[in-house]
Design a protein around this motif. Structure first.
Motif, PDB file in Angstrom:
ATOM      1  N   MET A   1      35.537  46.834  41.306  1.00 60.37           N
ATOM      2  CA  MET A   1      36.481  46.490  40.242  1.00 60.37           C
ATOM      3  C   MET A   1      36.899  47.739  39.467  1.00 60.37           C
ATOM      4  N   ALA A   2      38.050  47.672  38.922  1.00 63.97           N
ATOM      5  CA  ALA A   2      38.567  48.827  38.183  1.00 63.97           C
ATOM      6  C   ALA A   2      37.745  49.069  36.930  1.00 63.97           C
TER       7      ALA A   2
ATOM      8  N   GLY B   1      33.547  46.996  31.405  1.00 63.24           N
ATOM      9  CA  GLY B   1      34.785  47.717  31.614  1.00 63.24           C
ATOM     10  C   GLY B   1      35.466  47.390  32.930  1.00 63.24           C
ATOM     11  N   THR B   2      34.797  46.582  33.737  1.00 68.60           N
ATOM     12  CA  THR B   2      35.425  46.191  35.001  1.00 68.60           C
ATOM     13  C   THR B   2      36.432  45.077  34.746  1.00 68.60           C
ATOM     14  N   ARG B   3      37.304  44.889  35.711  1.00 69.78           N
ATOM     15  CA  ARG B   3      38.346  43.893  35.584  1.00 69.78           C
ATOM     16  C   ARG B   3      38.377  43.036  36.836  1.00 69.78           C
ATOM     17  N   SER B   4      38.622  41.765  36.697  1.00 68.38           N
ATOM     18  CA  SER B   4      38.901  40.913  37.855  1.00 68.38           C
ATOM     19  C   SER B   4      40.276  40.306  37.686  1.00 68.38           C
TER      20      SER B   4
ATOM     21  N   ASP C   1      41.164  44.376  42.721  1.00 69.88           N
ATOM     22  CA  ASP C   1      40.511  43.580  41.684  1.00 69.88           C
ATOM     23  C   ASP C   1      40.660  42.090  41.965  1.00 69.88           C
ATOM     24  N   TYR C   2      41.745  41.727  42.630  1.00 66.23           N
ATOM     25  CA  TYR C   2      41.932  40.327  43.032  1.00 66.23           C
ATOM     26  C   TYR C   2      40.962  39.951  44.138  1.00 66.23           C
TER      27      TYR C   2
END
Lengths: 238, 238
Positions: A1-2, A86-89, A195-196
DNA sequence: CGCTCATTTGAGGAACTTCAAGGTCAGTGG
DNA sequence: CCACTGACCTTGAAGTTCCTCAAATGAGCG
């Protein structure tokens, strides 16, 4: 993840709004709600926008009160969630003609522009009361909600497959959703896709390279892809 | 994911049906639809069942025409998908009071009893036409669909977290859904949970053992767990 | 008890991530 | 026109997490 740097994420809202809709608005609207004039009028009384958003602009914040549904006119919109780490989904991508934003009473996800895009806001309460008077509207809402469920469930299934399968499925699905054009012009960034899919951009890139080396797809220019072997892609998707 | 031997999977349907509902039926029904007598009567005209299913019985097959919605009275129901490779993914668990089965026109998942359970079938077409006459019904349907969306999206988010986080989240969510009792009596098999979380039973077992060693939970007997440290569990869930 | 089935544990390997570097492309200014 | 920049994507090598396979342990039941 970003691992996103919040200081550079444009949480300021640069959207600008025009008073009058574009021709696309009516066209997409008609596709979903039918082209009944009186219904159109009733609906237009409930809508705000279209509003224009630049890529990465936030359309609505996670935890905001969910007063509106969203209707995409142009571009690609993503719904996503940030962790403390801090990660993104990215949970979903929405394309022109998609109606979404069912969570109540608050949004559980952040709604953002994945590309420059154009979005209509439709007052939830008004739409619901319209639905209670007009069966067609009620059906549209239930159909939209059902589609959203189906998509989310497909997404869940996807997440327990291999990286290569996830990439192949994503590209094929996108190609279908965008109308099966000869070339697939991937509109969103690799970071968004990764991330998707619950992968890193590196793994995504390697998976796509793999698919290309196996002759299933080929890269034409920058973002354009050619899906060469649909049969093999289908097998890969399982 | 489980590599299931189809020859032992009970695809034969051992369900038996009783003519008259149990007290639970009315109670769960009222919780969802409200306890309005005339509404209850209208609804009961649309329902078939309750039908009783033993653990692992198939309630409805993937690809079947989706004529009914499902309403769980007792037990736990799972929706799942089998791959050609023989693996299985569990997409959702449904508990008493849950109304589900929105996919149209065909089921996209197999609906099965995860424990001995009791299910009501509600004619879709009838329910929709009732909804068009009665706003309360329409709202119940939209709420149920919204919940399903929220749950599926949470599930998507869960799938890109670590094994330990997935296990902690699953147990905590289950504890909440089951009413926050002192002890959490996990009703479904570890195989079901693993397939839901996109893990192997071994990894699931190791994750739970880890959580126990860290003092976040402890095993009481067989299937009963005690969630010791809700704060730490919350942190773990992120 | 002795069966079966479910769960746990261990060791080794595969898949994905992380970290680090290199490459590509469009926009910008010399 | 060409070098410079920054954003984005690709590639490589090392590390981690999870999976696979195999065996041991435990629980329920006739």
């Amino acid at each position: 993840m970003a691992n996103l740097d919040f200081s550079t994420t444009p949480f300021a809202d640069f959207a600008y709004t025009k008073i009058f809709g574009t021709p696309d608005t009516a066209a997409h609207f008609a596709k979903v709600f039918g082209d009944n004039a009186s219904l159109q009028r009733a609906l237009s009384a409930l809508q705000r926008g279209p509003a224009y958003f630049y890529r990465d602009n936030v359309i609505a914040f996670d935890e905001d009160v969910a007063e509106h549904l969203f209707f995409v006119i142009k571009g690609v919109v993503r719904s996503c969630k940030f962790c403390k780490s801090g990660t993104r989904s990215v949970v979903s991508f929405y394309l022109p003609g998609d109606l979404f934003g069912w969570s109540e009473p608050k949004l559980s996800l952040s709604i953002e522009a994945a590309t420059d895009s154009e979005v209509l806001f439709i007052k939830r309460s008004g739409l619901l009361s319209l639905a209670s008077r007009d069966v067609r509207v009620a059906n549209v809402l239930l159909t939209a909600a059902s589609n959203e469920i189906a998509r989310a469930q497909e997404h869940v299934l996807l997440m327990s497959k291999s990286a290569k399968c996830r990439a192949a499925t994503f590209l094929t699905d996108l190609w279908v959703r965008l109308g099966k054009a000869k070339y697939l012009d991937v509109p969103m960034s690799h970071q968004d896709i990764a991330d998707y899919l619950g992968l890193t951009i590196e793994t995504l890139s390697r998976s796509i390279t793999d698919l290309e080396r196996s002759g299933l797809i080929s890269r034409v220019t920058g973002r354009a892809l050619l899906l060469r072997n649909h049969f093999a892609l289908g097998r890969m998707m399982n």
